[in-house]
Design a protein around this motif. Sequence first.
Motif, PDB file in Angstrom:
ATOM      1  N   MET A   1      -6.365 -79.131 -83.280  1.00 60.12           N
ATOM      2  CA  MET A   1      -7.065 -78.839 -84.520  1.00 60.12           C
ATOM      3  C   MET A   1      -6.182 -77.958 -85.402  1.00 60.12           C
ATOM      4  O   MET A   1      -5.568 -77.009 -84.935  1.00 60.12           O
ATOM      5  CB  MET A   1      -8.374 -78.121 -84.182  1.00 60.12           C
ATOM      6  CG  MET A   1      -9.257 -77.913 -85.347  1.00 60.12           C
ATOM      7  SD  MET A   1     -10.399 -79.256 -85.295  1.00 60.12           S
ATOM      8  CE  MET A   1     -11.124 -79.269 -86.840  1.00 60.12           C
ATOM      9  N   LEU A   2      -6.142 -78.274 -86.667  1.00 64.55           N
ATOM     10  CA  LEU A   2      -5.345 -77.503 -87.609  1.00 64.55           C
ATOM     11  C   LEU A   2      -6.094 -76.248 -88.041  1.00 64.55           C
ATOM     12  O   LEU A   2      -7.267 -76.321 -88.416  1.00 64.55           O
ATOM     13  CB  LEU A   2      -5.038 -78.338 -88.850  1.00 64.55           C
ATOM     14  CG  LEU A   2      -4.071 -79.500 -88.681  1.00 64.55           C
ATOM     15  CD1 LEU A   2      -4.022 -80.338 -89.942  1.00 64.55           C
ATOM     16  CD2 LEU A   2      -2.698 -78.985 -88.329  1.00 64.55           C
ATOM     17  N   THR A   3      -5.396 -75.136 -88.002  1.00 69.80           N
ATOM     18  CA  THR A   3      -5.995 -73.905 -88.497  1.00 69.80           C
ATOM     19  C   THR A   3      -5.909 -73.907 -90.026  1.00 69.80           C
ATOM     20  O   THR A   3      -5.059 -74.607 -90.608  1.00 69.80           O
ATOM     21  CB  THR A   3      -5.255 -72.671 -87.960  1.00 69.80           C
ATOM     22  OG1 THR A   3      -3.923 -72.672 -88.489  1.00 69.80           O
ATOM     23  CG2 THR A   3      -5.224 -72.657 -86.435  1.00 69.80           C
ATOM     24  N   PRO A   4      -6.752 -73.136 -90.682  1.00 69.11           N
ATOM     25  CA  PRO A   4      -6.658 -73.056 -92.145  1.00 69.11           C
ATOM     26  C   PRO A   4      -5.281 -72.588 -92.614  1.00 69.11           C
ATOM     27  O   PRO A   4      -4.782 -73.054 -93.637  1.00 69.11           O
ATOM     28  CB  PRO A   4      -7.748 -72.041 -92.516  1.00 69.11           C
ATOM     29  CG  PRO A   4      -8.745 -72.124 -91.406  1.00 69.11           C
ATOM     30  CD  PRO A   4      -7.930 -72.417 -90.173  1.00 69.11           C
ATOM     31  N   GLU A   5      -4.665 -71.686 -91.846  1.00 63.63           N
ATOM     32  CA  GLU A   5      -3.334 -71.195 -92.210  1.00 63.63           C
ATOM     33  C   GLU A   5      -2.288 -72.304 -92.116  1.00 63.63           C
ATOM     34  O   GLU A   5      -1.421 -72.440 -92.981  1.00 63.63           O
ATOM     35  CB  GLU A   5      -2.925 -70.019 -91.303  1.00 63.63           C
ATOM     36  CG  GLU A   5      -3.780 -68.781 -91.477  1.00 63.63           C
ATOM     37  CD  GLU A   5      -5.110 -68.840 -90.715  1.00 63.63           C
ATOM     38  OE1 GLU A   5      -5.274 -69.688 -89.805  1.00 63.63           O
ATOM     39  OE2 GLU A   5      -5.995 -68.032 -91.047  1.00 63.63           O
ATOM     40  N   THR A   6      -2.369 -73.089 -91.043  1.00 63.97           N
ATOM     41  CA  THR A   6      -1.427 -74.202 -90.868  1.00 63.97           C
ATOM     42  C   THR A   6      -1.623 -75.230 -91.970  1.00 63.97           C
ATOM     43  O   THR A   6      -0.653 -75.739 -92.538  1.00 63.97           O
ATOM     44  CB  THR A   6      -1.595 -74.852 -89.486  1.00 63.97           C
ATOM     45  OG1 THR A   6      -1.358 -73.868 -88.486  1.00 63.97           O
ATOM     46  CG2 THR A   6      -0.623 -76.008 -89.296  1.00 63.97           C
ATOM     47  N   THR A  75      -9.454 -85.781 -94.906  1.00 62.40           N
ATOM     48  CA  THR A  75      -9.065 -86.694 -93.827  1.00 62.40           C
ATOM     49  C   THR A  75      -7.645 -86.447 -93.335  1.00 62.40           C
ATOM     50  O   THR A  75      -7.170 -87.163 -92.451  1.00 62.40           O
ATOM     51  CB  THR A  75      -9.198 -88.166 -94.281  1.00 62.40           C
ATOM     52  OG1 THR A  75      -8.348 -88.380 -95.418  1.00 62.40           O
ATOM     53  CG2 THR A  75     -10.636 -88.507 -94.624  1.00 62.40           C
ATOM     54  N   PHE A  76      -6.973 -85.445 -93.898  1.00 60.82           N
ATOM     55  CA  PHE A  76      -5.614 -85.120 -93.471  1.00 60.82           C
ATOM     56  C   PHE A  76      -5.642 -84.700 -92.008  1.00 60.82           C
ATOM     57  O   PHE A  76      -6.506 -83.948 -91.574  1.00 60.82           O
ATOM     58  CB  PHE A  76      -5.037 -83.986 -94.316  1.00 60.82           C
ATOM     59  CG  PHE A  76      -3.636 -83.599 -93.923  1.00 60.82           C
ATOM     60  CD1 PHE A  76      -2.550 -84.322 -94.375  1.00 60.82           C
ATOM     61  CD2 PHE A  76      -3.409 -82.524 -93.078  1.00 60.82           C
ATOM     62  CE1 PHE A  76      -1.260 -83.970 -94.017  1.00 60.82           C
ATOM     63  CE2 PHE A  76      -2.122 -82.157 -92.711  1.00 60.82           C
ATOM     64  CZ  PHE A  76      -1.047 -82.888 -93.175  1.00 60.82           C
ATOM     65  N   GLY A  77      -4.679 -85.205 -91.254  1.00 59.56           N
ATOM     66  CA  GLY A  77      -4.579 -84.833 -89.847  1.00 59.56           C
ATOM     67  C   GLY A  77      -5.388 -85.711 -88.916  1.00 59.56           C
ATOM     68  O   GLY A  77      -5.431 -85.452 -87.716  1.00 59.56           O
ATOM     69  N   PRO A  88      -1.020 -81.049 -84.146  1.00 54.17           N
ATOM     70  CA  PRO A  88      -0.459 -80.160 -85.160  1.00 54.17           C
ATOM     71  C   PRO A  88       1.077 -80.131 -85.158  1.00 54.17           C
ATOM     72  O   PRO A  88       1.693 -80.084 -86.218  1.00 54.17           O
ATOM     73  CB  PRO A  88      -1.043 -78.792 -84.808  1.00 54.17           C
ATOM     74  CG  PRO A  88      -2.340 -79.113 -84.137  1.00 54.17           C
ATOM     75  CD  PRO A  88      -2.057 -80.386 -83.354  1.00 54.17           C
ATOM     76  N   ALA A  89       1.685 -80.188 -83.979  1.00 54.81           N
ATOM     77  CA  ALA A  89       3.153 -80.178 -83.912  1.00 54.81           C
ATOM     78  C   ALA A  89       3.736 -81.394 -84.621  1.00 54.81           C
ATOM     79  O   ALA A  89       4.778 -81.303 -85.275  1.00 54.81           O
ATOM     80  CB  ALA A  89       3.610 -80.127 -82.460  1.00 54.81           C
ATOM     81  N   ARG A  90       3.092 -82.536 -84.499  1.00 54.29           N
ATOM     82  CA  ARG A  90       3.555 -83.748 -85.193  1.00 54.29           C
ATOM     83  C   ARG A  90       3.451 -83.563 -86.697  1.00 54.29           C
ATOM     84  O   ARG A  90       4.363 -83.914 -87.444  1.00 54.29           O
ATOM     85  CB  ARG A  90       2.762 -84.970 -84.737  1.00 54.29           C
ATOM     86  CG  ARG A  90       3.116 -86.256 -85.484  1.00 54.29           C
ATOM     87  CD  ARG A  90       2.552 -87.476 -84.772  1.00 54.29           C
ATOM     88  NE  ARG A  90       2.638 -88.696 -85.552  1.00 54.29           N
ATOM     89  CZ  ARG A  90       3.741 -89.406 -85.766  1.00 54.29           C
ATOM     90  NH1 ARG A  90       4.897 -88.993 -85.258  1.00 54.29           N
ATOM     91  NH2 ARG A  90       3.724 -90.520 -86.476  1.00 54.29           N
ATOM     92  N   LEU A  91       2.344 -83.000 -87.152  1.00 51.40           N
ATOM     93  CA  LEU A  91       2.159 -82.795 -88.590  1.00 51.40           C
ATOM     94  C   LEU A  91       3.134 -81.758 -89.137  1.00 51.40           C
ATOM     95  O   LEU A  91       3.602 -81.899 -90.267  1.00 51.40           O
ATOM     96  CB  LEU A  91       0.717 -82.388 -88.882  1.00 51.40           C
ATOM     97  CG  LEU A  91      -0.301 -83.498 -88.688  1.00 51.40           C
ATOM     98  CD1 LEU A  91      -1.714 -82.941 -88.743  1.00 51.40           C
ATOM     99  CD2 LEU A  91      -0.113 -84.604 -89.707  1.00 51.40           C
ATOM    100  N   GLU A  92       3.434 -80.742 -88.341  1.00 52.60           N
ATOM    101  CA  GLU A  92       4.395 -79.747 -88.802  1.00 52.60           C
ATOM    102  C   GLU A  92       5.792 -80.352 -88.919  1.00 52.60           C
ATOM    103  O   GLU A  92       6.547 -80.012 -89.830  1.00 52.60           O
ATOM    104  CB  GLU A  92       4.385 -78.537 -87.875  1.00 52.60           C
ATOM    105  CG  GLU A  92       3.116 -77.713 -88.042  1.00 52.60           C
ATOM    106  CD  GLU A  92       3.009 -76.563 -87.063  1.00 52.60           C
ATOM    107  OE1 GLU A  92       4.018 -76.188 -86.438  1.00 52.60           O
ATOM    108  OE2 GLU A  92       1.886 -76.036 -86.926  1.00 52.60           O
ATOM    109  N   ALA A  93       6.126 -81.263 -88.031  1.00 56.67           N
ATOM    110  CA  ALA A  93       7.433 -81.926 -88.073  1.00 56.67           C
ATOM    111  C   ALA A  93       7.470 -83.049 -89.100  1.00 56.67           C
ATOM    112  O   ALA A  93       8.513 -83.332 -89.696  1.00 56.67           O
ATOM    113  CB  ALA A  93       7.784 -82.478 -86.690  1.00 56.67           C
ATOM    114  N   PHE A  94       6.322 -83.691 -89.304  1.00 55.82           N
ATOM    115  CA  PHE A  94       6.235 -84.890 -90.144  1.00 55.82           C
ATOM    116  C   PHE A  94       4.912 -84.824 -90.921  1.00 55.82           C
ATOM    117  O   PHE A  94       3.948 -85.489 -90.573  1.00 55.82           O
ATOM    118  CB  PHE A  94       6.315 -86.119 -89.228  1.00 55.82           C
ATOM    119  CG  PHE A  94       6.329 -87.442 -89.905  1.00 55.82           C
ATOM    120  CD1 PHE A  94       7.164 -87.710 -90.970  1.00 55.82           C
ATOM    121  CD2 PHE A  94       5.505 -88.455 -89.447  1.00 55.82           C
ATOM    122  CE1 PHE A  94       7.171 -88.956 -91.576  1.00 55.82           C
ATOM    123  CE2 PHE A  94       5.511 -89.705 -90.038  1.00 55.82           C
ATOM    124  CZ  PHE A  94       6.342 -89.953 -91.113  1.00 55.82           C
TER     125      PHE A  94
END
Length: 106
Positions: A1-6, A75-77, A88-94
């Motif tokens: 799950m994505l945090t609001p900060e991320t 719908t992001f993520g 989240p690691a995938r989204l941070e990289a891509f």
Amino acid sequence: MLTPETLASLRQTLEEERERLQTQVREMAGDDFDENFADSAQVAAEQGEHRTLTESLEEQLTQVQAALERMDEGTFGLCEVDEQPIAPARLEAFPTARRCMDHSEG
């Protein structure tokens, strides 16, 4: 799950990337080629490379804009195949990822 900060960090990254890509596309649009250059094959090759690069930049810009729209829609993520969260690691990289690793293309 994505945090609001991320999520906020990813939005900032995407907005900066959008600005960078928009600037590059505008600069590419202003490029001129000397049609009277003696080596017309060289001009044609450069025009082809220019067109390919411009298309690539425009495609990247489309992907970034789509990711920002997914953020606005909430719908992001989420994987577009099974609507499960993307790591989240995938989204941070891509950050423009539309699919989880199980459903990624290639």
